[in-house]
Design an enzyme around this catalytic site. Structure first.
Site: not given
Ligand code: FE2
Length: 428
Positions: A57, A59, A152, A210, A213, A309, A315
Site C-alpha cells: 500500500h 502512493h 481520492q 481505502h 480510514e 502508505d 499526508w
Molecule cells: Fe493510502
C-alpha cells in the site's frame, strides 16, 4: 557453473547455516555447504537473508512532493487531501516520473522490490495514471509495481469520478480501488463498494480499497466489502486497506465482523506509520491509537500485511522506504513484542504482502525467483529492532544494490575499538 551463491545464511523461519545457490534467475538449491562454485559468491557470515520486502500500500504519485505547494500545517488527513487537491492541477508527467523513479531507487537500496501503489484518478487528465504506467514499465526489471485506480476525491463525490476511473482501468491499471468512507453519505459509500466490486469482477481485476480510514465506529463499509466479495466470487482477491474504524468499534460488532472478513478471505492492510500519525485527531485525552485490530485479525487467520502508505508527501512528512520502519511501528502500536509476535510482524512485511499482491515465485525455496536481501542482523526479530543495513540486494540472481556494514570506530581508553550494533543481541 552457478550464477551466484550466498553462503552461511540465517533464514527468517529460524533455519541457519544455509547456502543459497542461484542459476538462470531461479533458486537452484538451499542446503548447508553447497560444494559447487559460482560466478559470484557472498559470505553472509550468519546474517539474515530474506526474500525481498513487499509494500502492498503506497502512493507513488504523491511521494517526495513534500512542501509542494506548501506544508500541511495541521498535519491532518483532511488538510492533506486539500493540499493534494492544490498540487494536482500543476502535476506534470515528467515531474511525476522523476519523483517516482527516485523513490524506486531508494526502495531498491532497502531491499523493497514489490510495491502496490494507489494512483489518484480524480483529475480527468489522468496524468498521474499515465505517468505511473510509464514508471511501471521502466522499473519492471527490478521492481514489481502494481497500480490501483484510486478515486481520492470519491467515486461518486468527485465530478467525473466514475468515468475517470473507468478510463484508468481501460488504460491498464492492475487493481480497482475505492474510498467509500469519503463519499458524501454512508449510502453513497455502500453503493460505491457495490459498483466497484462489480466493475472488478467484470474486468477480472483484484480490488483494494481505502476502507473506513476514520475514527468513526459507525463507518462499516468493510462489512459491505466482505459481502460483495463473496457475492462476486472474489475471495482472496480483495484487500481492505487501513480499516481504522475497527479500532473504535463496539467489541460485540467486531466479533461478528472479523469472521465475515475471514469468510471473504479479504487481505487486510494496516498502515501503522500514517495511522498513528493521523488518527485520533479529534480526541483530547484519552487519545485513540487508531490502528486496526492486528493481533485479533492474525489470530482469526486473516492475511495481514503492512503498508508504508506515504513518504514525504502532503499526508506524511516522514518515511524512508524502509519496510522495517513500518514493522517497528506496528510492534509498538499493536503491542506485539514477543519473539513469536515479531516473526509474525516480519511475515506481514514479506510473505503475507506477497500473497496480498498475488506475486508468483516469491520465497527462498528451490525454484523460487532468485530475489533476496542480506541484512546486517542475525534474525527477523533483530532486523525489526535495528532496521539494519541491507548488505546486498539480489534480483534474479544479480546483485543490484550493496551497502557497507554499519560499524562505528570508538576512541575510548579501555573500551573496544569498534561497535557493531548487530552484535548486542542476547543468545535466546
Ligand atoms: Fe493510502
Amino acid at each position: 557453473m552457478l550464477d551466484l551463491i550466498v553462503r552461511n545464511a540465517n533464514l527468517p523461519d529460524g533455519r541457519s547455516g544455509l547456502d543459497i545457490a542461484m542459476q538462470g534467475g531461479r533458486i537452484a538449491e538451499v542446503a548447508p555447504q553447497i560444494a559447487a562454485t559460482a560466478g559470484e559468491e557472498i559470505d553472509a557470515t550468519g546474517c539474515l537473508v530474506t526474500p525481498p520486502f513487499v509494500d502492498p500500500h503506497f502512493h507513488m504519485d504523491a511521494t517526495l512532493s513534500l512542501g509542494l505547494p506548501r506544508m500541511n500545517r495541521s498535519g491532518t488527513l483532511l488538510e492533506g487531501i486539500a493540499l493534494w487537491g492544490e498540487l494536482r492541477p500543476t502535476l506534470t508527467h515528467e515531474a511525476l516520473v522523476e519523483r517516482a523513479m527516485r523513490y524506486c531507487d531508494l526502495a531498491v537500496s532497502q531491499g523493497l522490490l514489490a510495491i502496490r501503489t494507489h494512483v489518484d484518478t480524480s483529475d480527468p487528465r489522468l496524468v498521474t495514471v499515465e505517468a505511473m504506467i510509464d514508471v511501471r514499465e521502466r522499473v519492471k526489471p527490478y521492481i514489481d509495481l502494481q497500480l490501483v485506480a484510486f478515486p481520492q476525491d470519491g467515486y461518486y463525490r468527485a465530478k467525473d469520478g466514475v468515468a475517470a476511473l473507468a478510463r484508468a482501468v481501460d488504460l491498464g491499471v492492475d487493481v480497482v480501488g475505492g474510498i467509500p468512507h469519503f463519499e458524501r453519505t454512508m449510502e453513497d459509500g455502500r453503493l460505491s463498494v457495490e459498483a466497484l466490486c462489480r466493475l472488478a469482477a467484470e474486468k477480472g481485476l483484484p480490488v483494494d480499497m481505502h476502507c473506513d480510514e476514520t475514527d468513526d465506529p459507525m463507518s462499516r463499509h468493510i462489512e459491505t466489502l466482505a459481502a460483495e466479495t463473496v457475492r462476486h466470487g472474489l475471495q482472496g482477491r480483495v484487500a481492505g486497506s487501513h480499516l481504522t474504524s475497527m479500532h473504535s468499534m463496539d467489541n460485540y460488532y467486531v466479533s461478528k465482523l472479523i469472521p465475515l472478513i475471514a469468510e471473504a478471505e479479504i487481505n487486510v492492510i494496516p498502515n501503522p506509520l500514517i495511522n498513528i500519525m493521523l488518527q485520533g485527531r479529534h480526541d483530547t485525552f484519552p487519545k485513540r491509537r487508531g490502528m486496526t485490530r492486528v493481533r485479533e485479525m492474525m489470530a482469526a487467520g486473516l492475511n495481514v500485511s503492512f503498508g508504508h502508505d506515504c513518504v514525504m508527501d502532503p499526508w506524511y512528512s516522514m518515511g524512508s522506504g524502509d519496510m522495517l520502519e513500518v514493522g517497528h511501528m506496528a510492534i509498538h502500536v499493536a503491542q506485539m513484542a514477543s519473539m513469536e509476535d515479531k516473526v509474525k510482524i516480519f511475515e506481514a512485511l514479506t510473505v503475507n504482502s506477497a500473497r496480498t499482491m498475488g506475486l508468483q515465485g516469491y520465497g527462498l525455496d528451490k525454484g523460487c525467483n532468485a530475489d533476496l536481501v542480506v541484512l546486517q542482523a542475525r534474525d527477523a526479530a533483530e532486523a525489526l529492532r535495528l532496521k539494519p543495513v541491507r548488505l546486498a540486494v539480489v534480483k534474479r540472481g544479480r546483485v543490484i544494490a550493496r551497502t557497507a556494514p554499519r560499524v562505528a570506530d570508538l576512541f575510548l581508553d579501555g573500551r573496544p575499538a569498534q561497535v557493531d550494533p548487530a552484535s548486542y543481541a542476547p543468545k535466546l
